[in-house]
Scaffold this motif. Structure first.
Motif, mmCIF file in Angstrom:
data_model
loop_
_atom_site.group_PDB
_atom_site.id
_atom_site.type_symbol
_atom_site.label_atom_id
_atom_site.label_comp_id
_atom_site.label_asym_id
_atom_site.label_seq_id
_atom_site.Cartn_x
_atom_site.Cartn_y
_atom_site.Cartn_z
ATOM 1 N N ASP A 207 85.887 65.903 -6.587
ATOM 2 C CA ASP A 207 86.785 66.917 -5.729
ATOM 3 C C ASP A 207 87.904 65.747 -5.225
ATOM 4 O OD1 ASP A 207 85.216 65.194 -3.324
ATOM 5 O OD2 ASP A 207 84.516 67.586 -2.596
ATOM 6 N N LEU A 208 87.818 64.933 -5.062
ATOM 7 C CA LEU A 208 89.260 64.633 -4.684
ATOM 8 C C LEU A 208 90.370 63.675 -5.976
ATOM 9 C CD1 LEU A 208 91.167 63.111 -2.138
ATOM 10 C CD2 LEU A 208 89.995 60.755 -2.640
ATOM 11 N N ALA A 209 91.072 64.659 -5.682
ATOM 12 C CA ALA A 209 92.346 63.673 -6.290
ATOM 13 C C ALA A 209 93.750 62.890 -5.867
ATOM 14 C CB ALA A 209 92.882 65.307 -6.785
ATOM 15 N N ARG A 210 94.016 61.208 -6.735
ATOM 16 C CA ARG A 210 94.265 60.735 -6.409
ATOM 17 C C ARG A 210 95.665 60.619 -6.491
ATOM 18 N NH1 ARG A 210 92.996 56.428 -2.462
ATOM 19 N NH2 ARG A 210 90.519 56.742 -2.765
ATOM 20 N N LEU A 211 96.787 60.567 -5.738
ATOM 21 C CA LEU A 211 98.055 60.692 -6.992
ATOM 22 C C LEU A 211 98.985 59.864 -6.897
ATOM 23 C CD1 LEU A 211 99.395 64.226 -5.711
ATOM 24 C CD2 LEU A 211 97.560 63.603 -7.575
ATOM 25 N N GLU A 212 98.575 58.846 -8.122
ATOM 26 C CA GLU A 212 98.975 56.960 -8.043
ATOM 27 C C GLU A 212 101.539 57.869 -8.437
ATOM 28 O OE1 GLU A 212 97.659 55.270 -10.975
ATOM 29 O OE2 GLU A 212 95.862 54.984 -8.922
ATOM 30 N N ALA A 213 101.975 57.030 -8.122
ATOM 31 C CA ALA A 213 103.510 56.995 -7.398
ATOM 32 C C ALA A 213 103.652 55.016 -7.054
ATOM 33 C CB ALA A 213 104.232 58.333 -6.461
ATOM 34 N N ALA A 214 104.781 54.888 -7.945
ATOM 35 C CA ALA A 214 105.315 53.138 -7.697
ATOM 36 C C ALA A 214 106.105 53.278 -6.006
ATOM 37 C CB ALA A 214 105.767 53.211 -8.507
ATOM 38 N N ASP A 215 106.761 54.611 -6.354
ATOM 39 C CA ASP A 215 107.498 54.899 -4.590
ATOM 40 C C ASP A 215 107.796 55.916 -4.565
ATOM 41 O OD1 ASP A 215 109.347 54.156 -2.628
ATOM 42 O OD2 ASP A 215 110.950 53.970 -3.591
ATOM 43 N N LEU A 216 107.407 56.233 -3.164
ATOM 44 C CA LEU A 216 107.267 57.361 -2.597
ATOM 45 C C LEU A 216 107.961 58.085 -1.715
ATOM 46 C CD1 LEU A 216 107.290 61.200 -4.512
ATOM 47 C CD2 LEU A 216 105.130 60.702 -3.722
ATOM 48 N N ASP A 217 108.484 59.268 -0.930
ATOM 49 C CA ASP A 217 109.136 59.061 0.886
ATOM 50 C C ASP A 217 108.085 59.667 0.905
ATOM 51 O OD1 ASP A 217 110.219 60.368 2.841
ATOM 52 O OD2 ASP A 217 111.541 61.795 1.675
ATOM 53 N N LEU A 218 107.027 58.887 1.835
ATOM 54 C CA LEU A 218 106.598 59.039 2.345
ATOM 55 C C LEU A 218 105.995 59.887 3.433
ATOM 56 C CD1 LEU A 218 103.178 58.496 2.787
ATOM 57 C CD2 LEU A 218 103.790 56.825 4.644
ATOM 58 N N ALA A 219 107.347 60.597 4.713
ATOM 59 C CA ALA A 219 107.406 61.660 5.171
ATOM 60 C C ALA A 219 107.498 63.000 4.261
ATOM 61 C CB ALA A 219 108.959 61.293 6.408
ATOM 62 N N SER A 220 108.092 63.254 3.738
ATOM 63 C CA SER A 220 108.417 63.508 2.993
ATOM 64 C C SER A 220 107.388 64.921 2.447
ATOM 65 C CB SER A 220 110.055 63.803 1.765
ATOM 66 O OG SER A 220 109.667 64.836 0.847
ATOM 67 N N VAL A 221 105.985 63.738 1.513
ATOM 68 C CA VAL A 221 105.230 64.317 0.698
ATOM 69 C C VAL A 221 104.982 64.708 1.822
ATOM 70 C CG1 VAL A 221 105.851 63.178 -0.925
ATOM 71 C CG2 VAL A 221 104.048 62.038 0.742
ATOM 72 N N THR A 222 104.798 64.418 2.786
ATOM 73 C CA THR A 222 103.142 64.453 4.432
ATOM 74 C C THR A 222 103.868 65.901 5.234
ATOM 75 O OG1 THR A 222 104.551 62.662 5.484
ATOM 76 C CG2 THR A 222 102.030 62.431 4.194
#
Length: 255
Positions: A207-222
């Motif tokens: 029931d957990l979806a793990r989204l993979e990304a090489a680089d992402l703006d952590l503050a933005s997505v949280t």
């Protein structure tokens, strides 16, 4: 208490009472004493809470989210040494039940996580001498109030907080899992592409979806509004929990 985003705890604990001996104080009185310490952090900035799944960290995360508002709190999750992937997933999901954003980190990476998230303070069950806090501003409400383990367990139990990691975390599977899993993955990725998040790939963990990304703006997505948009997109495919894997760490957006 702050009235923003209440709901993590029963109404009775918000009534409060004066300070006193922990042996004579009721649950509402002890909660109010802890919340008074946490309220001193209410300067509008985001706060991290060290979380390992033990009763002390469960209690602190719930009270901090209740007092300051879930949108301002990030659980800094560090599973016990030697934990399996399934056990680590359980601890992450345990933190996610509060509804705050969650970041899985090693103790030595706390400073980096705080920097990336621009957190003002780290709330910990123990004091500033804990590893991984460096020169960070650390607050230890349980130590300040002087609560022992039996009282902490009693408080967490009285408040109805889960003290066992939930089951249901499966080992990660690639997109070529069962037909049902593949359909869920494709549906989630399709919704993410509609948001312009082409770089994200979905991995199925029950029931957990793990989204993979090489680089992402952590503050933005949280943070809102992107956090909410990602949650809605992935949950529409049937997942209950949504995590972002940035390689060495995992950000859980919500439970």
């Amino acid at each position: 208490m702050n009235t923003r985003e209440r709901g993590a705890l029963p109404t009775v604990v918000r009534q409060g009472a004066p300070h006193g001996s922990q042996d004579s104080l009721t649950t509402p009185e002890l909660v109010r004493a802890l919340s008074t310490v946490i309220e001193r952090l209410d300067d509008g900035r985001r706060v991290g809470v060290a979380f390992s799944g033990d009763p002390a960290s469960v209690l602190l995360l719930a009270l901090t989210a209740e007092t300051l508002g879930r949108a301002r709190v990030t659980a800094l999750v560090s599973a016990p040494a030697g934990s399996t992937a399934v056990q680590r997933c359980g601890v992450v999901r345990m933190a996610a039940t509060v509804g705050a954003a969650v970041l899985e980190v090693d103790d030595g990476a706390v400073d980096e996580a705080v920097r990336r998230l621009d957190l003002a303070t780290v709330v910990r069950p123990a004091g500033p001498a804990d590893p991984g806090t460096g020169a960070l501003d650390v607050v230890a409400p349980l130590v300040e109030i002087g609560l022992d383990r039996s009282t902490i367990v009693r408080l967490a139990t009285d408040l109805g907080l889960a003290l066992r990691a939930p089951t249901g975390c499966g080992e990660p599977s690639e997109n070529g899992g069962t037909t049902e899993e593949s359909v869920q993955v494709e549906a989630a990725e399709s919704e993410l592409r509609r948001l312009g998040l082409e770089e994200l790939r979905v991995r199925h963990h029950g029931d957990l979806a793990r989204l993979e990304a090489a680089d992402l703006d952590l503050a933005s997505v949280t943070s809102e509004p992107l956090r909410g948009e990602i949650l809605r997109a992935v949950r529409s495919a049937g997942f209950r929990h949504v995590a972002i894997d940035l390689g060495a760490s995992t950000d859980l957006l919500d439970g």
